[in-house]
Design a protein around this motif. Structure first.
Motif, PDB file in Angstrom:
ATOM      1  N   GLU A 283      47.287  42.601 117.392  1.00  0.00           N
ATOM      2  CA  GLU A 283      46.515  41.358 117.430  1.00  0.00           C
ATOM      3  C   GLU A 283      46.371  40.876 118.873  1.00  0.00           C
ATOM      4  N   ASP A 284      45.202  40.340 119.186  1.00  0.00           N
ATOM      5  CA  ASP A 284      44.946  39.837 120.536  1.00  0.00           C
ATOM      6  C   ASP A 284      45.721  38.543 120.746  1.00  0.00           C
ATOM      7  N   SER A 285      46.544  38.506 121.783  1.00  0.00           N
ATOM      8  CA  SER A 285      47.352  37.315 122.065  1.00  0.00           C
ATOM      9  C   SER A 285      47.008  36.713 123.418  1.00  0.00           C
ATOM     10  N   GLY A 286      45.914  37.173 124.035  1.00  0.00           N
ATOM     11  CA  GLY A 286      45.536  36.685 125.349  1.00  0.00           C
ATOM     12  C   GLY A 286      45.856  37.709 126.425  1.00  0.00           C
ATOM     13  N   SER A 287      45.280  37.499 127.599  1.00  0.00           N
ATOM     14  CA  SER A 287      45.487  38.433 128.710  1.00  0.00           C
ATOM     15  C   SER A 287      46.102  37.688 129.892  1.00  0.00           C
ATOM     16  N   TYR A 288      47.373  37.864 130.059  1.00  0.00           N
ATOM     17  CA  TYR A 288      48.085  37.279 131.196  1.00  0.00           C
ATOM     18  C   TYR A 288      48.534  38.424 132.093  1.00  0.00           C
ATOM     19  N   PHE A 289      48.351  38.275 133.413  1.00  0.00           N
ATOM     20  CA  PHE A 289      48.708  39.341 134.342  1.00  0.00           C
ATOM     21  C   PHE A 289      50.113  39.111 134.890  1.00  0.00           C
ATOM     22  N   TYR A 290      51.004  40.056 134.535  1.00  0.00           N
ATOM     23  CA  TYR A 290      52.385  40.016 135.012  1.00  0.00           C
ATOM     24  C   TYR A 290      52.501  40.863 136.285  1.00  0.00           C
ATOM     25  N   PRO A 291      53.311  40.445 137.239  1.00  0.00           N
ATOM     26  CA  PRO A 291      53.511  41.278 138.436  1.00  0.00           C
ATOM     27  C   PRO A 291      54.255  42.557 138.098  1.00  0.00           C
ATOM     28  N   TRP A 292      53.890  43.631 138.786  1.00  0.00           N
ATOM     29  CA  TRP A 292      54.544  44.937 138.606  1.00  0.00           C
ATOM     30  C   TRP A 292      55.548  45.153 139.720  1.00  0.00           C
ATOM     31  N   TYR A 293      56.819  45.307 139.325  1.00  0.00           N
ATOM     32  CA  TYR A 293      57.891  45.631 140.258  1.00  0.00           C
ATOM     33  C   TYR A 293      58.566  46.896 139.760  1.00  0.00           C
ATOM     34  N   SER A 294      58.396  47.984 140.496  1.00  0.00           N
ATOM     35  CA  SER A 294      58.981  49.244 140.061  1.00  0.00           C
ATOM     36  C   SER A 294      60.495  49.172 140.078  1.00  0.00           C
ATOM     37  N   ASP A 295      61.118  49.701 139.027  1.00  0.00           N
ATOM     38  CA  ASP A 295      62.581  49.714 138.970  1.00  0.00           C
ATOM     39  C   ASP A 295      63.164  50.910 139.711  1.00  0.00           C
ATOM     40  N   ALA A 296      62.304  51.683 140.416  1.00  0.00           N
ATOM     41  CA  ALA A 296      62.801  52.843 141.153  1.00  0.00           C
ATOM     42  C   ALA A 296      63.520  52.450 142.427  1.00  0.00           C
ATOM     43  N   GLY A 297      63.297  51.205 142.882  1.00  0.00           N
ATOM     44  CA  GLY A 297      63.945  50.764 144.110  1.00  0.00           C
ATOM     45  C   GLY A 297      63.384  51.460 145.331  1.00  0.00           C
ATOM     46  N   ASN A 298      62.123  51.850 145.300  1.00  0.00           N
ATOM     47  CA  ASN A 298      61.506  52.619 146.383  1.00  0.00           C
ATOM     48  C   ASN A 298      60.205  51.939 146.765  1.00  0.00           C
TER      49      ASN A 298
END
Length: 421
Positions: free
Chosen positions: A293-308
């Motif tokens: 179901e469509d719940s809206g489009s919110y843009f979350y920041p991407w932070y890689s968990d690779a630590g690189n």
């Protein structure tokens, strides 16, 4: 059937009852309204059939009947007295139906207000909401309902706003007020007998004052008056019927403040989903809990968990983990991207894999490294170097090409030409 308790007090029930000599109900914020009723029934009455039956208490005033309480039996006890049975009924307002099934869902449209989200959550369970627009405001970030009943979810949002919720006790439906009920100005109580209580912040500074008052007058939560020199509002109502007399006990407050409670909403919550759209280094995610179901489009920041510092933003369609850093569920970041082929398997962090478009990949495994681009692939291990392609292979260099090994094998299904210029 209807039982007349006094000249203006009636009991309306759905099963035979010989009489009622006591009841007490409590109506206050953040709780389902509850009624305890005691009376007599025939000994052959099946108490199991009483559960979920309707109970109404009505008060006749000026030739009109006003519903004091409307709820449903959730439990009962009995005591045998001679040839009759004394029964104790435990009754709740219909809002208990909003507190039966825990569900998970996200609300990511930040143009909506808290009240609009509450209305959606309650309507899913068959209820309605009356919201106080004075205390309502837009959400600033997505709101997550995670393994919460609609009632607990709505209560948490209300306390987050510093306001409250009240169950409806008249319609017999799972309806509620989000924010203080809008009442009317009523006549003040007598100031000869009351109990005052001063509320404080944790800092010790006065936050407000409240009064406890006993009266014969029938008012509703949300009604307001001037009492003991203070403009106060009724925030809690208790009614007790005993020995033929009905008495009300009210809580009066000069302001309504409720503190947010995240004790049942743990920090560190992670939710899986699929990337819908990419904007710079942020992604919108269709969470699994929304079940398509469509719940809206919110843009979350991407932070890689690779630590690189060398990382790639997940592509549309990639499986990602949305992580919440705080207990209020607002500080969300996308931190992990999983290979679809590895989903459901035990994660082994010595082996990393990244899928690219059109089936291309980069695998960094413990024992080998493999790279694929279109029809070409390369695999490097401690014991071998494997190069494969379904197209022409050409090796060129400005100077020399040297292949040195104990054995060199070149094979092709068609022909092999080796030349030196």
């Amino acid at each position: 059937m209807r039982i007349k308790l006094s000249s203006n007090l009636l009991l309306d029930i759905e099963f035979p009852m010989l009489g009622c000599d006591y009841f007490q109900f409590i109506w206050k914020s953040g709780c389902h309204a509850s009624l305890k009723l005691e009376g007599y029934i025939n000994r052959n009455t099946n108490l199991e059939k009483i559960v979920n039956s309707k109970v109404m208490i009505l008060l006749s005033q000026e030739e009109k009947e006003q519903i004091l309480f409307h709820g449903y039996v959730v439990n009962s006890d009995k005591i045998i007295v001679g040839k009759t049975e004394r029964v104790i009924l435990y009754v709740l307002s219909a809002t208990y139906q909003l507190d039966c099934q825990a569900v998970s869902r996200s609300y990511q449209d930040v143009d909506k207000t808290y009240g609009e989200i509450v209305r959606l959550a309650v309507q899913r369970e068959g209820g309605l909401v009356i919201r106080n627009k004075k205390t309502d405001r837009k959400i600033t970030s997505p709101v997550i309902q995670y393994e919460e009943t609609a009632w607990k979810f709505v209560k948490r949002l209300a306390y987050e706003l510093g306001t409250c919720i009240f169950p409806d006790i008249e319609t017999g439906e799972p309806n509620l007020w989000f924010g203080m009920r809008s009442g009317k100005r009523v006549s003040s109580f007598s100031e000869t007998d009351y109990l005052a209580h001063i509320c404080h912040h944790s800092s010790g500074e006065p936050a407000g004052i409240s009064f406890r008052v006993v009266s014969n007058a029938n008012y509703k939560i949300g009604d307001y008056m001037e009492y003991a020199g203070q403009e106060v509002i009724i925030t809690e109502k208790e009614a007790r019927y005993e020995k033929g007399e009905l008495i009300f006990n009210y809580l009066l407050e000069d302001q309504v403040l409720r503190k947010a409670d995240y004790s049942n909403y743990p920090a560190g919550l992670g939710l899986w989903g699929t990337v819908k759209e990419i904007k710079n280094e942020s992604v919108s995610v269709a969470l699994d809990i929304d079940q398509g179901e469509d719940s809206g489009s919110y843009f979350y920041p991407w932070y890689s968990d690779a630590g690189n510092v060398l990382y790639a933003v997940p592509e549309v369609g990639a499986r990602v983990l949305l992580y919440f850093n705080s207990a209020d569920g607002k500080d969300g970041t996308v931190i992990h991207c999983m290979n679809k082929e590895l989903e459901g398997r035990e994660r082994y962090y010595k082996s990393r894999s990244m899928d690219l478009k059109e089936g291309n990949y980069v695998n960094l495994f413990e024992n080998d490294i493999s790279i694929s681009r279109e029809e070409h692939n390369l695999r490097l291990s401690d014991s071998s170097v494997l190069l494969g392609t379904s197209k022409k292979l050409k090796i060129t260099a400005e100077r020399k090409i040297k292949l040195q090994a104990l054995r060199i094998i070149l094979s092709t299904p068609d022909e092999l030409n080796i030349c030196q210029e």
